[in-house]
Design an enzyme around this catalytic site. Structure first.
Site, PDB file in Angstrom:
ATOM      1  N   HIS A 158       0.807  -1.217   0.000  1.00  0.00           N
ATOM      2  CA  HIS A 158       0.000   0.000   0.000  1.00  0.00           C
ATOM      3  C   HIS A 158       0.844   1.272   0.000  1.00  0.00           C
ATOM      4  O   HIS A 158       0.302   2.360  -0.209  1.00  0.00           O
ATOM      5  CB  HIS A 158      -0.945  -0.017   1.203  1.00  0.00           C
ATOM      6  CG  HIS A 158      -2.059  -1.011   1.073  1.00  0.00           C
ATOM      7  ND1 HIS A 158      -3.166  -1.033   1.893  1.00  0.00           N
ATOM      8  CD2 HIS A 158      -2.236  -2.034   0.192  1.00  0.00           C
ATOM      9  CE1 HIS A 158      -3.965  -2.008   1.531  1.00  0.00           C
ATOM     10  NE2 HIS A 158      -3.419  -2.643   0.513  1.00  0.00           N
ATOM     11  N   SER A 206      -0.618  -1.168  -5.889  1.00  0.00           N
ATOM     12  CA  SER A 206      -0.442  -2.406  -6.637  1.00  0.00           C
ATOM     13  C   SER A 206       0.137  -2.123  -8.021  1.00  0.00           C
ATOM     14  O   SER A 206      -0.122  -1.079  -8.617  1.00  0.00           O
ATOM     15  CB  SER A 206      -1.779  -3.131  -6.792  1.00  0.00           C
ATOM     16  OG  SER A 206      -2.340  -3.435  -5.533  1.00  0.00           O
ATOM     17  N   LYS A 245     -14.891  -9.341  -6.961  1.00  0.00           N
ATOM     18  CA  LYS A 245     -14.032 -10.144  -7.837  1.00  0.00           C
ATOM     19  C   LYS A 245     -13.279 -11.202  -7.031  1.00  0.00           C
ATOM     20  O   LYS A 245     -13.137 -12.358  -7.473  1.00  0.00           O
ATOM     21  CB  LYS A 245     -13.039  -9.225  -8.548  1.00  0.00           C
ATOM     22  CG  LYS A 245     -12.451  -9.800  -9.818  1.00  0.00           C
ATOM     23  CD  LYS A 245     -11.737  -8.726 -10.610  1.00  0.00           C
ATOM     24  CE  LYS A 245     -11.310  -9.233 -11.975  1.00  0.00           C
ATOM     25  NZ  LYS A 245     -10.692  -8.187 -12.800  1.00  0.00           N
ATOM     26  N   ASP A 246     -12.806 -10.834  -5.836  1.00  0.00           N
ATOM     27  CA  ASP A 246     -12.114 -11.792  -4.978  1.00  0.00           C
ATOM     28  C   ASP A 246     -13.056 -12.884  -4.492  1.00  0.00           C
ATOM     29  O   ASP A 246     -12.664 -14.052  -4.371  1.00  0.00           O
ATOM     30  CB  ASP A 246     -11.485 -11.076  -3.781  1.00  0.00           C
ATOM     31  CG  ASP A 246     -10.207 -10.351  -4.155  1.00  0.00           C
ATOM     32  OD1 ASP A 246      -9.658 -10.633  -5.235  1.00  0.00           O
ATOM     33  OD2 ASP A 246      -9.748  -9.500  -3.360  1.00  0.00           O
ATOM     34  N   GLU A 252       7.382 -33.654   0.063  1.00  0.00           N
ATOM     35  CA  GLU A 252       6.113 -33.221  -0.498  1.00  0.00           C
ATOM     36  C   GLU A 252       6.347 -32.535  -1.841  1.00  0.00           C
ATOM     37  O   GLU A 252       7.415 -31.994  -2.108  1.00  0.00           O
ATOM     38  CB  GLU A 252       5.412 -32.258   0.457  1.00  0.00           C
ATOM     39  CG  GLU A 252       4.854 -32.911   1.703  1.00  0.00           C
ATOM     40  CD  GLU A 252       3.558 -33.680   1.422  1.00  0.00           C
ATOM     41  OE1 GLU A 252       2.469 -33.244   1.825  1.00  0.00           O
ATOM     42  OE2 GLU A 252       3.669 -34.756   0.780  1.00  0.00           O
TER      43      GLU A 252
END
Length: 430
Positions: free
Chosen positions: A217, A221, A244-245, A288
């Protein structure tokens, strides 16, 4: 439409009273709702919020699982079986937690490759990128320690092999291994150490994520075009990107739910359903899947047929084992210095035709390393792994710096709206 952060007006009198004395509500509103975001963000930017969701899920399920877990060599495996069979919805908690780790890494790896494609590591976001790499390292440490906790065959032998790597470090290697084990073999003290660290490290990740968001911030972005924005190029984060998220989260939950309910053991290893036995080594020890690219780089120095000059390192005390450890950690360390390796002034790969091809070669190379890390190390597999490991470092240390000097990017648009709203007068890339 331009937007500026401002003090919100709360209709509720209690909220106004609290916020006047402790302005966390105003801070949260400005940072997560009124925060001015680029208007052209695509769905690849959803993965930052998805990573935060995965972290919350892991912490919540981990807290409940820890209430029923017994961190001892004698009781760890049975306590996991108790969770699966006797605890109400214990099977669901464990499958969500185990598969959630894989989902977390999938989301973060996509998030990283999105940053590589759109140049989100470039100035002025270098520290933002570096904090992201720190989060990745903390995730790896947390996941490794968590993988040991079920105390199955692969857990035990994976812990033995990976911790033994530190013994390759001259002078201090053996004391480090002894400290990690809490003795002279992987046993009760090791399990207690790993359980404690596995419990604490997620909260360290939360702290670093908080710094990551502050750094994000500070300059805002990045965006798919990769150019600096004006006020008219920004919109409030809420409701545009919260909706949107939420859509991205719904798609992710379908994908996540498939593994939890229909293929809960697909990403795991069958040997971990066998209690740990120090007297019986599994035929093929493999970590993994999210560690496999780095495991392949580690093994690339086992055979010196391709990298014959590695034999010369023995004269300065660097044998094949130590060289593998150094390369494995260097694969992460090179990401820290990437902002300074890439000298191009253009961020987005949309305007870098050569870089775009090189980017896809890197992605293919990482997929090959992942495959190699999961295979039995025959001569053919190790040769492929050596070529893939070599290209990985050549990509970052040779190709990227050269592209920054010699690549000729396409002209950049004047604003993010021009390519959409009409024919743009293009400004040449510096």
């Amino acid at each position: 439409m331009s937007v500026e952060t401002s003090e919100p007006v709360f209709k509720n009198g209690v909220l106004r009273w609290v916020d006047a004395r402790l302005p966390v509500l105003s801070w949260g509103y400005n940072e997560f709702m009124a925060y001015p975001a680029p208007r052209n963000l695509n769905y690849w930017w959803n993965f930052g919020s998805l990573a935060g969701f995965c972290l919350i899920v892991q912490i919540m399920t981990g807290l409940v699982l820890s209430m029923h877990y017994n961190p001892s060599a004698a009781g760890a495996f049975q306590s996991v079986e108790h969770i699966m069979r006797d605890v109400n919805y214990g099977w669901l908690l464990r499958y969500v937690h185990a598969n959630g780790a894989s989902m977390f890494f999938i989301v973060v790896y996509i998030h990283i490759f999105r940053g590589l494609y759109y140049g989100s590591y470039k100035a002025p976001r270098e520290l933002l990128w570096m904090l992201g790499v720190v989060i990745l390292l903390l995730m790896m440490a947390t996941a490794f320690m968590g993988y040991v906790l079920p105390w199955g065959q692969m857990s035990f032998w994976g812990a033995t092999v990976i911790t033994n790597l530190f013994s390759a470090i001259p002078l201090v290697g053996e004391p480090i291994v002894t400290w990690l084990w809490g003795g002279f073999s992987v046993d009760d003290p090791t399990l207690n150490r790993f359980f404690s660290l596995h419990f604490v490290l997620p909260f360290v990740i939360v702290a670093v994520v908080f710094l990551h968001i502050l750094a994000l911030h500070q300059f805002g972005s990045n965006n798919p075009v990769g150019i600096d924005l004006t006020k008219t190029d920004k919109i409030p984060f809420h409701p545009y990107y919260t909706v949107k998220d939420l859509f991205g989260l719904s798609i992710f939950l379908i994908f996540f739910g498939f593994f939890v309910f229909y293929a809960p053991d697909f990403l795991g290893h069958a040997d971990n359903y066998v209690p740990a036995n120090p007297l019986q080594t599994p035929p093929h020890i493999v970590p993994e899947w999210y560690f496999l690219p780095f495991y392949a780089i580690l093994r690339s120095t086992v055979f010196e047929k391709l990298f014959a000059p590695l034999a010369l390192l023995g004269y300065v005390g660097i044998d094949a084992k130590l060289a593998g450890v150094l390369l494995m950690f260097s694969a992460i360390a090179v990401l820290f210095v990437l902002p300074w390796l890439d000298g191009s002034k253009v961020r987005s790969a949309r305007f870098r035709p050569i870089y775009k091809w090189v980017y896809w070669l890197l992605l293919i190379d990482v997929v090959i390393l992942t495959w190699v890390g999961g295979q039995v190390p025959t001569d053919r597999v190790v040769w492929i792994g050596q070529f893939a490991a070599l290209y990985y470092f050549v990509h970052f240390l040779v190709i990227i710096p050269l592209l920054g000097k010699f690549e000729r990017p396409r002209p950049l648009p004047e604003s993010i709206g021009k390519p959409v709203l009409g024919r743009a007068r293009l400004q040449p890339a510096e």
